[in-house]
Design a protein around this motif. Structure first.
Motif, PDB file in Angstrom:
ATOM      1  N   LEU A   1       0.746  -1.186   0.108  1.00 17.52           N
ATOM      2  CA  LEU A   1       0.067   0.161  -0.035  1.00 17.52           C
ATOM      3  C   LEU A   1       0.810   1.157   0.016  1.00 17.52           C
ATOM      4  O   LEU A   1       1.820   1.264   0.751  1.00 17.52           O
ATOM      5  N   HIS A   2       0.804   2.267  -0.896  1.00 11.25           N
ATOM      6  CA  HIS A   2       1.524   3.278  -1.039  1.00 11.25           C
ATOM      7  C   HIS A   2       0.588   4.415  -0.686  1.00 11.25           C
ATOM      8  O   HIS A   2      -0.501   4.463  -1.248  1.00 11.25           O
ATOM      9  N   TYR A   3       0.962   5.641  -0.122  1.00  7.96           N
ATOM     10  CA  TYR A   3      -0.031   6.939   0.181  1.00  7.96           C
ATOM     11  C   TYR A   3       0.879   7.983  -0.083  1.00  7.96           C
ATOM     12  O   TYR A   3       2.033   8.086   0.439  1.00  7.96           O
ATOM     13  N   HIS A   4       0.240   8.940  -0.735  1.00  8.21           N
ATOM     14  CA  HIS A   4       0.799  10.323  -1.110  1.00  8.21           C
ATOM     15  C   HIS A   4      -0.006  11.136  -1.756  1.00  8.21           C
ATOM     16  O   HIS A   4      -0.844  10.790  -2.620  1.00  8.21           O
ATOM     17  N   GLN A   5      -0.261  12.142  -1.000  1.00  2.72           N
ATOM     18  CA  GLN A   5      -0.863  13.240  -1.419  1.00  2.72           C
ATOM     19  C   GLN A   5      -2.358  12.823  -1.834  1.00  2.72           C
ATOM     20  O   GLN A   5      -3.012  13.297  -2.999  1.00  2.72           O
ATOM     21  N   ASN A   6      -3.056  12.160  -1.009  1.00  2.00           N
ATOM     22  CA  ASN A   6      -4.483  11.860  -0.922  1.00  2.00           C
ATOM     23  C   ASN A   6      -4.722  10.974  -1.796  1.00  2.00           C
ATOM     24  O   ASN A   6      -6.166  10.616  -2.349  1.00  2.00           O
ATOM     25  N   VAL A   7      -3.829  10.209  -2.342  1.00  5.47           N
ATOM     26  CA  VAL A   7      -4.011   9.029  -3.163  1.00  5.47           C
ATOM     27  C   VAL A   7      -3.571   7.848  -2.683  1.00  5.47           C
ATOM     28  O   VAL A   7      -2.300   7.836  -2.234  1.00  5.47           O
ATOM     29  N   VAL A   8      -4.386   6.677  -2.684  1.00  8.92           N
ATOM     30  CA  VAL A   8      -3.648   5.362  -2.200  1.00  8.92           C
ATOM     31  C   VAL A   8      -3.336   4.294  -3.319  1.00  8.92           C
ATOM     32  O   VAL A   8      -4.562   4.358  -4.356  1.00  8.92           O
ATOM     33  N   LYS A   9      -2.390   3.479  -3.400  1.00 10.44           N
ATOM     34  CA  LYS A   9      -2.232   2.676  -4.656  1.00 10.44           C
ATOM     35  C   LYS A   9      -2.086   1.357  -3.742  1.00 10.44           C
ATOM     36  O   LYS A   9      -1.165   1.232  -2.822  1.00 10.44           O
ATOM     37  N   ILE A  10      -2.659   0.427  -4.202  1.00 11.51           N
ATOM     38  CA  ILE A  10      -2.589  -1.033  -3.736  1.00 11.51           C
ATOM     39  C   ILE A  10      -2.282  -1.845  -4.846  1.00 11.51           C
ATOM     40  O   ILE A  10      -3.019  -1.992  -5.814  1.00 11.51           O
ATOM     41  N   GLN A  11      -1.452  -2.820  -4.353  1.00 10.15           N
ATOM     42  CA  GLN A  11      -0.981  -3.564  -5.432  1.00 10.15           C
ATOM     43  C   GLN A  11      -0.164  -5.034  -5.079  1.00 10.15           C
ATOM     44  O   GLN A  11       0.523  -4.904  -3.980  1.00 10.15           O
ATOM     45  N   LYS A  12      -0.624  -6.222  -5.561  1.00 12.90           N
ATOM     46  CA  LYS A  12       0.119  -7.275  -5.046  1.00 12.90           C
ATOM     47  C   LYS A  12       1.562  -7.554  -5.697  1.00 12.90           C
ATOM     48  O   LYS A  12       1.466  -7.356  -7.047  1.00 12.90           O
ATOM     49  N   VAL A  13       2.318  -7.957  -4.885  1.00 16.64           N
ATOM     50  CA  VAL A  13       3.860  -8.397  -5.327  1.00 16.64           C
ATOM     51  C   VAL A  13       3.960  -9.725  -5.071  1.00 16.64           C
ATOM     52  O   VAL A  13       3.687 -10.302  -4.085  1.00 16.64           O
ATOM     53  N   ARG A  14       4.494 -10.343  -6.498  1.00 18.70           N
ATOM     54  CA  ARG A  14       4.559 -11.909  -6.355  1.00 18.70           C
ATOM     55  C   ARG A  14       5.641 -11.961  -5.396  1.00 18.70           C
ATOM     56  O   ARG A  14       6.709 -11.243  -5.283  1.00 18.70           O
ATOM     57  N   SER A  15       6.070 -13.233  -4.889  1.00 18.61           N
ATOM     58  CA  SER A  15       7.117 -13.972  -4.212  1.00 18.61           C
ATOM     59  C   SER A  15       8.371 -14.235  -4.985  1.00 18.61           C
ATOM     60  O   SER A  15       8.261 -14.527  -6.086  1.00 18.61           O
ATOM     61  N   GLY A  16       9.385 -13.909  -4.359  1.00 18.87           N
ATOM     62  CA  GLY A  16      10.815 -14.394  -5.064  1.00 18.87           C
ATOM     63  C   GLY A  16      10.994 -13.740  -6.108  1.00 18.87           C
ATOM     64  O   GLY A  16      10.557 -12.982  -6.641  1.00 18.87           O
ATOM     65  N   ASN A  17      11.642 -14.920  -7.215  1.00 11.75           N
ATOM     66  CA  ASN A  17      12.021 -14.221  -8.370  1.00 11.75           C
ATOM     67  C   ASN A  17      11.171 -15.129  -9.406  1.00 11.75           C
ATOM     68  O   ASN A  17      11.851 -15.288 -10.660  1.00 11.75           O
ATOM     69  N   ALA A  18      10.099 -15.836  -9.113  1.00  6.92           N
ATOM     70  CA  ALA A  18       9.348 -16.425  -9.932  1.00  6.92           C
ATOM     71  C   ALA A  18       9.030 -15.773 -11.047  1.00  6.92           C
ATOM     72  O   ALA A  18       8.445 -14.679 -11.076  1.00  6.92           O
ATOM     73  N   GLN A  19       9.244 -16.410 -12.176  1.00  5.69           N
ATOM     74  CA  GLN A  19       8.840 -15.904 -13.534  1.00  5.69           C
ATOM     75  C   GLN A  19       7.182 -15.750 -13.787  1.00  5.69           C
ATOM     76  O   GLN A  19       6.796 -16.976 -13.564  1.00  5.69           O
ATOM     77  N   GLN A  20       6.584 -14.733 -14.120  1.00  7.68           N
ATOM     78  CA  GLN A  20       5.330 -14.875 -14.265  1.00  7.68           C
ATOM     79  C   GLN A  20       4.904 -15.276 -15.783  1.00  7.68           C
ATOM     80  O   GLN A  20       5.878 -14.888 -16.768  1.00  7.68           O
ATOM     81  N   ILE A  21       3.802 -15.835 -15.865  1.00 12.77           N
ATOM     82  CA  ILE A  21       3.327 -16.341 -17.366  1.00 12.77           C
ATOM     83  C   ILE A  21       3.236 -15.215 -18.034  1.00 12.77           C
ATOM     84  O   ILE A  21       2.699 -14.262 -17.470  1.00 12.77           O
ATOM     85  N   PRO A  22       3.335 -15.316 -19.500  1.00 11.64           N
ATOM     86  CA  PRO A  22       3.418 -13.955 -19.911  1.00 11.64           C
ATOM     87  C   PRO A  22       2.194 -13.169 -20.171  1.00 11.64           C
ATOM     88  O   PRO A  22       2.106 -11.872 -20.173  1.00 11.64           O
ATOM     89  N   THR A  23       0.979 -13.885 -20.060  1.00 13.41           N
ATOM     90  CA  THR A  23      -0.287 -13.114 -19.936  1.00 13.41           C
ATOM     91  C   THR A  23      -0.629 -12.624 -18.621  1.00 13.41           C
ATOM     92  O   THR A  23      -1.905 -12.064 -18.643  1.00 13.41           O
ATOM     93  N   THR A  24       0.224 -12.683 -17.716  1.00 11.82           N
ATOM     94  CA  THR A  24      -0.257 -11.916 -16.394  1.00 11.82           C
ATOM     95  C   THR A  24      -0.181 -10.472 -16.465  1.00 11.82           C
ATOM     96  O   THR A  24       0.874  -9.824 -16.769  1.00 11.82           O
ATOM     97  N   PRO A  25      -1.389  -9.799 -16.202  1.00 10.31           N
ATOM     98  CA  PRO A  25      -1.328  -8.386 -16.231  1.00 10.31           C
ATOM     99  C   PRO A  25      -0.728  -7.739 -15.153  1.00 10.31           C
ATOM    100  O   PRO A  25      -0.797  -8.570 -14.054  1.00 10.31           O
ATOM    101  N   ASP A  26      -0.420  -6.567 -15.306  1.00 12.83           N
ATOM    102  CA  ASP A  26      -0.045  -5.748 -14.105  1.00 12.83           C
ATOM    103  C   ASP A  26      -1.175  -5.193 -13.754  1.00 12.83           C
ATOM    104  O   ASP A  26      -2.097  -4.386 -14.365  1.00 12.83           O
TER     105      ASP A  26
END
Length: 570
Positions: free
Chosen positions: A48-73
């Motif tokens: 969770l990031h907070y700055h200037q009245n905006v919150v951003k929530i994002q999941k972060v995958r574990s380790g150095n596992a490579q994501q399948i190509p179709t995984t969206p951000d």
């Protein structure tokens, strides 16, 4: 004295307020996943990031596992100034799209008096029910940050440091990093891409993960029309055989890892035929000298013969050293005249469906459903309009992480008595008359946990026929009985709305309502799993015994059974 008391109270109140509600700051909170009290690092973490009245929530995958190509951000943004929430997705193609909603539409939370200390901050507890799930939110106003790692669960004052769902799944703040506002960039992107509604947003995300192979698109399966097949074995072209009652196509299937699931989706409706019919979607193995393709191209007599004790011949029904029978993917049954007869027969309190949709998990056949393959569909009928059928094979990844390709599963079709070339003279499955179907097969070295996936339906459409009578299917391996099964469906009345052309009896029952031997008009038949875990490598014999009903005049009974062995490599 009064002045000193006033000064003390003012100082205490100011100090307490400073602790209870800190000055707004910028920063990042990392949340770990805890399930049943144990941290699950393989799930990654949430930021969770907070700055200037905006919150951003994002999941972060574990380790150095490579994501399948179709995984969206993907990321969720809470704009507290605009009072809006934005869900943003960026595909691997660079295409971006988002959905927007109002903060006011979030569910309301109930604040309790319970408190808990997390990372040195005093947190209050808020609760709510969300789709029958109990959500507990522990929030604090002491950090100077705002937001929640679980926005669908509503907003509180300050920032949520722990979310608990149903007492077992938790997102717990693991670390807080405060960042100087001047060093933190604006969180909300200027380019959010195309705006779509929530339904389309989720559908696009899912579709991006799923690989869909459209095998047939509204193809006609009928009898008696002119057939002009392409010359040779042309990929992507539809071939018609057995008078048009079998369609076939050579397709390229995706190469995937063992963690994928694959589903067959069939959509069917009547184009003139009023009756309930046997249908099958199948694949033709081409691993041996002969295949079912020989029969389709050159006639049923070109297939290997199986003889019963009375000397009757059956074409292409069991595995041999030089031949593998058609591998059945889905057994399905058309209802009585869906769509074509909807306006021709009205029944009180019944609204006819437009088509039948069958969707079945066929993941146990995944090793065969890769690379180049011949896929076919059969619906037995003698109608020039016949039926219209579409078929998709859908491949769903089991993980968004790239997996190593391994050869884990073994698949071997060993029998199929469903006469796919019924309208081209292939014999019905009547070899059970005082006899049993016998097939010899081989289990390779290194294969364990063998099981038989068995599909069985009885046929003979009159009162004494096996369609309407319960019959025991007994299976023997090397002379020892391993399984007894009575295929039967007693829920056929649930499919009434798919059967406009079904006959209605004087007592209020429809023909489509009647219970049947493992099937209903408008249903698919599920395979039965028969464990053969003790089976060792080598040659074995399987027998299937069914007490076949006796003929009555020109009426006779038959059994459509198919079996495929599935095992695991050590």
């Amino acid at each position: 004295m009064k002045n000193y008391l006033f000064l003390f109270l003012f100082t205490w109140t100011f100090a307490y307020g400073a602790v209870a509600k800190a000055k707004e700051k910028s920063g990042t909170i990392k949340y770990k996943v805890v399930v049943n009290g144990e941290e699950r690092s393989r799930y990654g973490y949430t930021e969770l990031h907070y700055h200037q009245n905006v919150v951003k929530i994002q999941k972060v995958r574990s380790g150095n596992a490579q994501q399948i190509p179709t995984t969206p951000d993907e990321a969720t943004y809470i704009d507290l100034t605009q009072e809006k929430i934005f869900d943003l997705a960026i595909l691997n193609t660079g295409n971006r799209f988002h959905t927007a909603s109002a903060i006011a539409d979030l569910p309301e939370v109930e604040i309790t008096e319970e408190t808990q200390e997390i990372l040195g901050y005093t947190c209050k507890k808020a609760t709510l029910l969300l789709f029958s799930n109990r959500i507990d939110l522990w929030f604090t106003t002491e950090t100077g940050l705002r937001g929640t790692p679980y926005p669908q669960g509503g907003l509180t004052e300050g920032v949520v440091l722990k979310m608990v769902r149903n007492g077992s799944y938790e997102l717990v703040a693991d670390a807080i990093e405060f960042i100087k506002p001047k060093k933190m960039p604006a969180l909300l992107p200027e380019n959010l891409g195309e705006e779509v509604d929530k339904v389309q947003y989720r559908a696009r995300i899912v579709d991006n993960y799923v690989t869909t192979v459209n095998v047939f698109d509204r193809e006609q399966i009928s009898w008696g029309n002119e057939i002009n097949n392409p010359e040779g074995d042309v990929s992507g072209e539809t071939y018609h055989f057995a008078g048009g009652t079998v369609i076939l196509k050579k397709v390229k299937l995706p190469e995937v890892t063992d963690d994928y699931s694959v589903f067959a989706k069939i959509v069917q409706y009547s184009n003139g035929d009023a009756y309930d019919r046997t249908g099958s979607v199948f694949m033709i193995p081409t691993d041996k000298k002969l295949s079912f393709l020989e029969g389709l191209k050159n006639g049923a007599k070109s297939l290997p013969k199986y003889l019963d004790t009375q000397g009757k011949e059956y074409q292409g029904v069991i595995v041999t050293d030089e031949y593998t029978p058609a591998l059945e993917l889905v057994r399905f049954f058309t209802p009585f005249g869906i769509r074509h007869f909807n306006e021709k027969r009205k029944v009180a309190e019944v609204n006819w469906e437009d088509s039948t949709v069958y969707k079945q998990d066929i993941s146990y056949l995944l090793p065969e459903l890769q690379g180049e393959a011949w896929i076919g569909a059969f619906i037995g009928n003698y109608d020039k309009g016949g039926h219209i059928l579409s078929l998709d094979l859908k491949y769903y990844p089991g993980s968004s992480v790239v997996r190593e390709q391994t050869k884990k599963y073994w698949v071997q079709p060993i029998f199929n008595t469903l006469n796919l070339m019924e309208m081209a003279g292939q014999e019905y499955g009547t070899m059970f008359d005082g006899d049993s179907l016998k097939v010899t097969f081989n289990v390779p070295e290194g294969v364990k946990n063998v099981r038989l996936q068995y599909i069985s339906t009885g046929h003979g459409g009159w009162g004494g026929g096996d369609e309407f009578n319960q019959k025991s299917n007994e299976l023997f391996i090397d002379g020892q009985k391993v399984f007894t099964h009575i295929p039967w469906r007693s829920d056929c009345a649930a499919f009434r709305k798919y059967n406009p052309a079904s006959g209605n009896f004087w007592n209020g029952i429809s023909s489509s309502d009647l219970s049947r031997s493992g099937w209903c008009p408008g249903s698919a038949t599920n395979p039965v799993t028969i464990p053969l875990f003790d089976m060792e490598a080598g040659t074995h014999q399987l027998q299937v015994a069914i007490p076949l009903g006796q003929r009555e005049g020109s009426s006779f009974s038959a059994w459509n059974i198919s079996g495929v062995l599935v095992g695991e490599y050590e």
